[in-house]
Design an enzyme around this catalytic site. Structure first.
Site, PDB file in Angstrom:
ATOM      1  N   HIS A  20       0.791  -1.233   0.000  1.00 37.38           N
ATOM      2  CA  HIS A  20       0.000   0.000   0.000  1.00 37.38           C
ATOM      3  C   HIS A  20       0.825   1.286   0.000  1.00 37.38           C
ATOM      4  CE1 HIS A  20      -3.476   2.413   0.217  1.00 37.38           C
ATOM      5  NE2 HIS A  20      -4.165   1.753   1.104  1.00 37.38           N
ATOM      6  N   TYR A  29     -14.417   6.108   8.972  1.00 38.54           N
ATOM      7  CA  TYR A  29     -13.427   6.560   7.993  1.00 38.54           C
ATOM      8  C   TYR A  29     -13.909   6.178   6.596  1.00 38.54           C
ATOM      9  CZ  TYR A  29      -8.728   6.915   5.796  1.00 38.54           C
ATOM     10  OH  TYR A  29      -7.650   7.256   5.017  1.00 38.54           O
ATOM     11  N   THR A  75      -4.870  10.799  -0.632  1.00 36.17           N
ATOM     12  CA  THR A  75      -6.206  10.609  -0.064  1.00 36.17           C
ATOM     13  C   THR A  75      -6.497  11.620   1.039  1.00 36.17           C
ATOM     14  OG1 THR A  75      -5.402   9.022   1.583  1.00 36.17           O
ATOM     15  CG2 THR A  75      -6.187   8.137  -0.531  1.00 36.17           C
TER      16      THR A  75
END
EC number: 2.3.1.21
Length: 780
Positions: A468, A584, A597
């Site tokens: 990630h 979230y 993001t």
């Protein structure tokens, strides 16, 4: 071995009268073709670099400006207002080109560069306007229409992947007052009066005493760096984490749901790998079209640079991302063995049929793993410090270093799995098993540090496990859409399921990587494996397809599909846990340079009011729903346009640590748990497949592991007009969560909300679809 094959073509003999060299024609041909390909690649990269560097102008526009300046000399009109004469006076007297012509060329070049920068900064100013995103769907003001026309006019024609990078605005730093106001508003429904008053006092103290100094430093960074968030986000959220990245950080993406192009494992892997090589070539040359909102507003493409040839390298205190260029091999894992496969021959990519041959050779190989080799990849699944220490101690020299370098420098990592997976409507938990296989596998059969691991199953299904730190899900989703469309609609298969094309049996065989792993290292590997297996076994996953309705029906209700689903999640969360929690939702900020993001805090006061309105009339409840949906949309738009809450507070916290400033407010904010973490995986970014015409060619999307020990992770994918897929994760060790139960609550919530838009007498029919749940955990 590949090295042995090459050695056959190159021989020399030492004689008394000298050295006799023998070089086969095949070797000479391969060397020549490789050299031609390398220079051709460099030439194309240079050309595209120039095109992107001068965009939105073009090299030919320089010639137009030069001709205009030269023409002015003959009609005796000085368009330079005396500047060409000044340049001429300062030129050296000896020159091959006449001084008048040279001065005109130099002035034209300077004018051309000035116009390029003027166009870029004009476009950057236009792209800094975000009023269009706050307008109601389907309604566009006159000012926005004019703005769109101007953006199109200044955007040029046929942009390349990186053409807009220099024109993207920087992510703005919100004011402290706005951020704190939005933060307090977001936690109000989660705190009682006493807790909220304490938080207000902490926020007020921070704003009055410490915020100004931290904010000044952050603004200074925003002037200096291209993005004030992204580098710290990558370092402190991802690379400094010492916990295992398997499940906790990595995510996965599934194959096509209903279609398997071939059931031959080697053939499917051959086509997919070849399609990836095509995509990588376009990516390296910058030939992919940039993604644009509304077909006009460009998105940042920076994250795509590290998609291939990239590995996360473990460190004692922090990891780092190693990105290489021009890697010509991949590493394949099968039944505990590692193989190196070369991707080029004669200066070209291996064809799909050639790749199929190579992968079939690996599948047919019956050799046994070397001591310590079987679970070696478990080092990447366990805690980071033991892996970093083992890497230094056991893999920094000798054949272990050579083999590890082969893995870490590979274009990507491929696992040829030995257990079939995939969605099967006839099997109840097929999607659950498929997701867990992609997310963690056996804990030693994916190299979790690679930018991505491509996973191939014996029944022809595929999938991807993604590290990630280097990028977010939409980036990999972009690549995966291209791969699946190319595989199914361009490359194709023979009637027997093999890759198309002739079979080349003269290719050098894949090379086994060699290891000498001592017993002490094997103990470290086993420890990492056991810790990873404990994490994997604790993942409670449930995936299901919601086919009662989809985006099409939701839009007919004049509601945002994302807001609809988020409110359904809030309703499901309250029914499941009987309390509200900090939620979230991931939003992108790629309209800004190097953007990644931002967080949307989905549990709002308006959402809480809607969820609690169980005993009111449908009309009133619908009004509350619309109000909550509008609030959610507004927060999402704020996050996309740089006015979010969490990234600003996160960066203020990092600055406070650098300066040694203690802030109880920031410490409290950054320690709050996200018990419900959600994300929407985008589909149809490229529109390469018309899913109305080919409804079966849809991807199952992807998901991630639970973020909190006692919470849920939910990924949802809006597929076409009539399908939504949900990927739900939690932990078996938590007595309060159950992924299957939560999935049923989501289904009921979706149907209940949809019933608000229908006549009252239809509500009973909708509720009949709900499957009643018994209390307690599901059977494992």
């Amino acid at each position: 071995m590949a090295e042995a094959h090459q050695a056959v073509g190159f021989q020399f003999t030492v004689r008394p009268d000298g050295v006799d060299f023998k070089l086969s024609q095949e070797v000479i041909k391969n060397i020549y073709l490789s050299g031609v390909t390398a220079w051709k690649k460099k030439a194309i990269q240079f050309k595209n670099g120039v095109l992107a560097g001068v965009y939105p102008a073009s090299p030919s526009s320089w010639l137009i400006v030069v001709i205009a300046m030269m023409s002015s000399l003959y009609i005796h009109i000085d368009l330079s207002m005396g500047m060409m004469d000044t340049i001429k006076e300062n030129l050296p007297y000896r020159s091959v080109i006449p001084q008048t012509v040279l001065s005109a060329i130099l002035f034209a070049t300077g004018l051309w560069l000035f116009l390029i920068y003027l166009l870029r900064y004009t476009l950057k100013a236009l792209l800094s306007y975000h009023g269009w995103i706050f307008e109601s769907h389907g309604k566009m003001s006159t000012s926005t229409k004019v703005w769109l026309c101007l953006v199109k006019m200044f955007s040029g024609r046929r942009p390349l992947l990186y053409s807009f990078q220099a024109s993207l605005p920087r992510l703005p730093v919100p004011s402290v007052d706005d951020t704190i106001h939005r933060y307090l508003e977001s936690v109000r429904p989660l705190l009682d009066n006493e807790q909220y008053n304490k938080m207000e006092l902490l926020a007020s103290d921070f704003k009055e005493n410490k915020a100004a100094q931290l904010q000044r430093c952050l603004i200074l960074k925003s002037w200096w760096a291209t993005n004030y968030v992204s580098d710290w986000w990558e370092e402190y959220i991802y690379l400094r984490g010492r916990s295992p990245i398997m499940v906790n950080s990595n995510f996965y993406i599934m194959d096509l749901l209903y279609v398997t192009p071939t059931h031959r494992q080697a053939a499917r892997a051959g086509n997919v790998v070849h399609a990836m090589l095509q995509y990588r070539r376009k990516l390296e040359r910058g030939e992919l079209a940039p993604l644009r909102a509304l077909g006009t507003v460009p998105m940042c493409s920076t994250q795509m640079e590290r998609m291939f040839n990239t590995t996360r390298i473990p460190g004692i205190e922090t990891d780092f991302v190693q990105h290489l260029t021009d890697r010509k091999h991949l590493v394949v894992f099968h039944k505990g063995r590692f193989f190196q496969v070369w991707l080029y021959t004669g200066g070209r990519h291996l064809l799909p049929s050639e790749l199929e041959t190579q992968f079939q050779r690996i599948l047919n190989d019956t050799s046994e793993p070397q001591p310590g080799e079987l679970k070696l990849a478990a080092l990447t699944a366990g805690y980071r410090v033991p892996w970093a220490q083992a890497r230094i101690k056991y893999f920094s020299q000798g054949i272990n270093k050579v083999s590890l370098d082969a893995i870490e420098s590979a274009a990507f990592f491929l696992t040829l799995d030995d257990e079939p997976q995939g969605y099967d409507p006839a099997k109840t938990n097929s999607l659950d098993s498929y997701a867990k296989s992609l997310l963690h596998g056996k804990c030693y059969d994916r190299w979790f540090d690679k930018s991505f691991t491509l996973i191939s199953y014996p029944n022809g299904k595929m999938g991807v496990n993604v590290e990630h730190s280097w990028a977010d899900a939409p980036i990999v989703g972009h690549m995966w859409e291209y791969i699946l469309a190319t595989d199914c609609f361009h490359l194709g298969y023979t009637e027997e399921g093999h890759c198309k094309g002739d079979v080349n049996k003269n290719l050098p065989h894949p090379t086994r990587l060699q290891w000498q792993i001592p017993n002490e290292c094997q103990n470290v590997i086993e420890t990492s494996y056991l810790s990873a297996k404990q994490i994997a076994d604790d993942v409670d996953f449930h995936g299901y397809l919601f086919a009662e309705f989809g985006k099409g029906l939701i839009k007919k209700c004049r509601t945002s599909p994302d807001a609809f689903i988020q409110l359904a999640l809030q309703l499901a969360q309250f029914r499941d846990q009987h309390v509200f929690c900090l939620t979230y939702e991931s939003s992108m900020t790629r309209m800004f340079r190097d953007g990644r993001t931002e967080t949307v805090r989905s549990c709002t006061s308006e959402a809480v009011a809607f969820v609690r309105s169980r005993d009111v009339h449908n009309a009133q409840r619908l009004a509350l729903f619309r109000k909550a949906a509008e609030k959610h949309q507004n927060m999402y738009r704020l996050a996309m346009t740089g006015s979010g809450i969490d990234r600003h507070l996160f960066c203020l916290y990092i600055v406070s640590k650098y300066l040694g400033v203690d802030s109880p407010f920031l410490t409290k904010v950054l320690s709050e748990p996200w018990k419900l973490s959600t994300s929407q995986t985008p589909q149809q970014q490229l529109n390469l497949v018309d899913i109305n015409k080919f409804p079966k060619y849809v991807c199952g999307g992807g998901g991630f592991g639970p973020v909190a020990d006692d919470g849920y992770g939910v990924s949802y994918i809006i597929v076409g007009e009539n399908l939504i897929t949900f990927h739900i994760s939690s932990k078996f060790s938590s007595p309060d969560t159950d992924s299957y139960r939560f999935g049923q609550h989501i289904q009921k919530a979706m149907l209940d909300i949809q019933a608000l838009f229908k006549p009252e007498n239809d509500k009973t029919a909708q509720n009949a679809k709900y499957v009643h749940l018994e209390n307690g955990k599901k059977h494992i």
